[in-house]
Design an enzyme around this catalytic site. Sequence first.
Site, PDB file in Angstrom:
ATOM      1  CG  ASP A  38      -1.972  -1.052   1.215  1.00 48.82           C
ATOM      2  OD1 ASP A  38      -2.209  -1.606   0.129  1.00 48.82           O
ATOM      3  OD2 ASP A  38      -2.556  -1.319   2.284  1.00 48.82           O
ATOM      4  CE  LYS A  39       0.742   8.384  -2.165  1.00 50.44           C
ATOM      5  NZ  LYS A  39      -0.143   9.409  -2.772  1.00 50.44           N
TER       6      LYS A  39
END
Length: 236
Positions: A38-39
């Site tokens: 995930d970012k």
Amino acid sequence: PPGIACLGGAFQDNQSHLLAILRNAHPGKKLELFHRLDKDTSGVLMLLKGNGVPQEKLLEDQKQRRLEKWYLALVEGVPDPRKGTVDTPLSAGKQLRRVVNPEREQGVSAITHYAVDEEFRGFSLLSVRIETGRMHQIRIHLASQGHPLAVDGTYGRCRTLRLFDCVPKGERPWAGNRNPLVIGRVPLHARCLKFRHPVTGKDVAIEAPVPPDLERALALLRAIREGRLREELEKK
């Protein structure tokens, strides 16, 4: 580092994501993501150069769950028991996922193992190993046990963690209006990836150091636990 998306999207500059950055840095090489983070998640990420037999071997090892993915997760509260496994299917939607009700619907298998590494006042640091790599798996599984990540605007309660979220009002008369940020992103770190090298056949373990923002958050939580928060905040 946190804050960099693995791939581009509708609301993102398609040259600022990680894969584009690495392809631009290594022109002429065929780079592909083997898995994603995930970012806001920091840590180890594997990419493949080219394709063929090595890629097929890694994909087969992943399918057979021979790869080991270890994470650090800062969560609310302290799980009881302090070591356990969450083996609960998740919904297979493309957007937000959730734990499914096995009596009503089917989902995809998701298995998460956890153990408490360190306890704080109101929080704990977990060592997490996942057997499956479902989207948001760790975040959903831990939240389903009543211990969401300390910062998680989707599956938890807070979009940021600040000092006053960690220290009771009666214990901060010296703080005045100072309410510094403890951590402003999902406190999840992919700390280690273990796999069998597809060419040499040797076991490989790649580790990523804890990033500065998470190190700082842990230092503050330790200072709160040990009664030396004011001293910690006054450090330059």
